[in-house]
Design a protein around this motif. Structure first.
Motif, short mmCIF file in Angstrom:
data_model
loop_
_atom_site.label_atom_id
_atom_site.label_comp_id
_atom_site.label_asym_id
_atom_site.label_seq_id
_atom_site.Cartn_x
_atom_site.Cartn_y
_atom_site.Cartn_z
N TYR A 186 -28.74 16.03 -7.69
CA TYR A 186 -28.28 14.75 -8.05
C TYR A 186 -29.04 14.48 -8.83
O TYR A 186 -30.88 14.53 -8.54
CB TYR A 186 -28.03 14.33 -6.45
CG TYR A 186 -27.28 14.49 -5.57
CD1 TYR A 186 -26.26 13.76 -6.04
CD2 TYR A 186 -26.62 15.42 -4.88
CE1 TYR A 186 -24.75 14.67 -4.97
CE2 TYR A 186 -25.60 16.40 -4.70
CZ TYR A 186 -24.70 15.05 -4.64
OH TYR A 186 -22.76 14.86 -3.61
N ASN A 230 -31.26 10.52 -10.18
CA ASN A 230 -31.21 8.47 -11.19
C ASN A 230 -31.26 8.28 -12.29
O ASN A 230 -32.44 8.96 -12.36
CB ASN A 230 -31.66 8.00 -9.81
CG ASN A 230 -31.75 6.50 -9.77
OD1 ASN A 230 -32.99 6.00 -10.65
ND2 ASN A 230 -30.83 6.69 -9.32
N LYS A 231 -30.22 8.03 -12.75
CA LYS A 231 -30.99 7.21 -14.51
C LYS A 231 -31.02 5.74 -14.59
O LYS A 231 -30.23 5.57 -13.23
CB LYS A 231 -29.79 7.69 -15.29
CG LYS A 231 -29.43 9.41 -15.38
CD LYS A 231 -30.30 10.33 -16.43
CE LYS A 231 -30.36 10.14 -17.58
NZ LYS A 231 -32.08 10.59 -17.78
N GLY A 250 -26.71 4.71 -12.81
CA GLY A 250 -26.79 4.77 -12.15
C GLY A 250 -27.26 6.78 -11.57
O GLY A 250 -27.33 7.28 -12.49
N ASP A 251 -26.72 6.29 -10.86
CA ASP A 251 -26.72 8.30 -9.77
C ASP A 251 -25.15 8.98 -10.91
O ASP A 251 -24.51 8.50 -10.50
CB ASP A 251 -26.15 7.52 -8.06
CG ASP A 251 -27.66 7.45 -7.74
OD1 ASP A 251 -28.77 7.41 -8.37
OD2 ASP A 251 -27.45 6.31 -6.84
N ASN A 260 -20.23 9.96 -13.13
CA ASN A 260 -20.77 8.72 -12.55
C ASN A 260 -20.24 9.16 -11.34
O ASN A 260 -19.39 8.90 -10.79
CB ASN A 260 -20.07 8.27 -13.76
CG ASN A 260 -21.15 7.18 -13.32
OD1 ASN A 260 -21.47 6.73 -11.78
ND2 ASN A 260 -21.53 5.98 -14.44
N GLU A 288 -21.32 6.25 -9.22
CA GLU A 288 -21.41 4.59 -8.57
C GLU A 288 -19.82 4.40 -7.99
O GLU A 288 -19.90 3.65 -7.26
CB GLU A 288 -21.28 3.69 -9.85
CG GLU A 288 -23.11 4.32 -10.41
CD GLU A 288 -24.64 3.52 -9.73
OE1 GLU A 288 -23.80 2.65 -8.48
OE2 GLU A 288 -24.75 4.60 -9.20
N LYS A 295 -19.85 5.75 -4.57
CA LYS A 295 -20.81 5.17 -3.80
C LYS A 295 -20.11 3.54 -3.62
O LYS A 295 -20.00 3.32 -1.78
CB LYS A 295 -22.44 5.16 -4.35
CG LYS A 295 -22.97 5.97 -4.59
CD LYS A 295 -23.66 5.84 -5.49
CE LYS A 295 -25.16 4.66 -4.82
NZ LYS A 295 -26.01 4.66 -5.85
#
Length: 484
Positions: free
Chosen positions: A443, A445-446, A449-450, A474, A476, A479
């Motif tokens: 996983y 985080n950029k 987004g995640d 992606n 996002e 989530k």
């Protein structure tokens, strides 16, 4: 000509050359005008030791002394003979440097780099350097670094020396730059005039070297802005260095490494790039004045290395086809420092003649090639396939957070990762080949987004390893749906 021995005490040097008092005073050695200091401390203090105590760069002292007519090495008999009245002495380049001389110069450079592992020797090494080298070409430094790596010096140690020896050699490289064309000249001729070619490519609007160099100019201006107020916040826009470094890491270092066998820059400079990027990211989270000064100082040194080492090296070796590939692949990256120029003469690589109507028969059905391509490009995933020989074979054509330049196709997957990531990639693929694992999830985080990055071992129905597939998803939307 006045010849100065930096191993002598300040007392002895001033006694031999009284004019040194005024010269050294202007540089910052104010105590040199005090007779009591000269007659006491001056009897055992050398200029390099004094520079270290005062925090004055040896290179500034050297340049000031040279400006005032001092030299650091008496000419040998051959040089003296060539410097007859009315006849200009030949430079090393004009005389031609023999292979033995080159090896001796490289051995000296290697010894200096090795001594620099002990930072307390910096000033002494500076002094030795100017006594033995009127100038040094950047390629000589790189050759010495590469030989040290081949002989077993860990890349981490070379990397730690990188910033130190950059300041050591700063300003001492040959700087003759004239705009010349590249057509019709051999590779040997280009390599012999690499700085001229770097200048030539920089003069072409939109050329990758022109863009990289203009980005450096903008970054330099921001760093200078910060230097005028080092206690302030990071200058707005300096984070674009991360884009600049990402393009270098994806488009330049792997090409130097795999196509031209020059792994020094990719192993050393790439690692420093990543550390500067990490430092900038940390500073965005929590500003620290001392950390900011350290990071931007390293960024300034990297600009010097790019302009005087990396870019001339690329100019001397890369083909026009290489440059065109870099130009078109660079369009997939965000614009850095507002530099977005078009290279009118750039030509895209010719596409092979593919029958898009060709039918591909599979156990699950039949698809035309154009349909299969469209399906793979419609999936909400970034797909990479690496074959059993570790060669990049396929990237689907979707907007990518993790850039995959077309130039990387046909190249081994390890060359496309920075040194700090490569061991992890090798470990994953090694486990897939041995059967120890079939899947690895990471996983990330950029700023976008995640993301979930999943690596799969691809095997046929008999369990034979065919390669590795990487999927980037992606997270996002997921989530948001789950209320996370």
């Amino acid at each position: 000509m006045k010849y100065i021995d930096l191993n002598k005490s300040v007392y002895d040097l001033v006694k031999e050359y009284p004019e040194l008092v005024e010269i050294m005073d202007e540089i910052g050695f104010s105590e040199i005008k005090k007779p009591a200091m000269i007659n006491s401390v001056g009897r055992f203090m050398t200029i390099p030791k004094g520079a270290k105590t005062k925090g004055i760069e040896m290179i500034d002292i050297i340049l000031a002394l040279k400006k005032n007519g001092f030299a650091f090495e008496r000419p040998g008999a051959d040089e003296a003979a060539s410097a007859t009245p009315g006849k200009k002495a030949l430079t090393k380049e004009e005389q031609g440097v023999t292979n033995d001389e080159r090896e001796k110069r490289k051995a000296l450079l290697k010894s200096y780099l090795q001594r620099l592992e002990d930072e307390t020797q910096l000033e002494e090494v500076r002094a030795d350097f100017v006594k033995n080298f009127e100038s040094v070409d950047a390629s000589e430094i790189m050759a010495a670094e590469e030989e040290l790596i081949k002989e077993g010096m860990p890349v981490e140690k070379i990397k730690k020396l990188c910033d130190v020896h950059s300041s050591l050699f700063h300003g001492m490289s040959v700087e003759e730059i004239h705009g010349v064309g590249a057509n019709g000249l051999s590779l040997e001729e280009k390599r012999a005039n690499k700085k001229q070619f770097a200048a030539y490519y920089k003069s072409i609007v939109g050329h990758p070297l022109s863009t990289f160099s203009k980005e450096n100019e903008r970054a330099s201006a921001l760093i200078e802005e910060f230097s005028s107020n080092p206690g302030g916040e990071l200058p707005k826009g300096i984070s674009d260095l991360s884009i600049h470094y990402a393009k270098k890491g994806d488009l330049i270092y792997p090409l130097l490494n795999k196509k031209y066998g020059m792994f020094g820059p990719s192993n050393v400079m790439w690692t420093v790039d990543d550390e500067i990027r990490d430092g900038l990211r940390d500073l965005r989270k929590s500003h620290d004045k001392d950390k900011a000064v350290e990071v931007l100082t390293r960024a300034k040194e990297m600009i010097y290395k790019e302009e005087n080492i990396l870019f001339p090296l690329c100019a001397a070796n890369f083909t026009e086809e290489d440059w065109h590939g870099i130009y078109f692949d660079s369009k997939d990256y965000d614009i850095a420092f507002g530099i977005d120029e078009t290279w009118d003469d750039a030509k895209p690589a010719e596409e092979s003649d593919i029958d898009m109507e060709m039918e591909i028969k599979m156990p699950g059905g039949v698809l035309k090639l154009k349909e299969l391509i469209a399906v793979l490009n419609t999936l909400p995933l970034e797909i990479t396939f690496v074959d059993a020989a570790d060669i990049n074979r396929f990237f689907n054509e979707v907007p990518k957070v993790f850039k995959r330049p077309s130039m990387a196709l046909g190249r081994d997957v390890f060359s496309c990762h920075p040194p700090k990531i490569e061991p992890m990639v090798r470990a994953i693929i090694g486990d897939f080949k041995s059967g120890a694992r079939d899947k690895v999830e990471v996983y990330m985080n950029k700023k976008e987004g995640d993301f979930l990055v999943t690596y799969f071992a691809v095997r046929d129905k008999n369990g034979t390893y065919l390669g590795t597939m990487e999927l980037v998803q992606n997270m996002e939307g997921i989530k948001k749906h789950l209320g996370l």
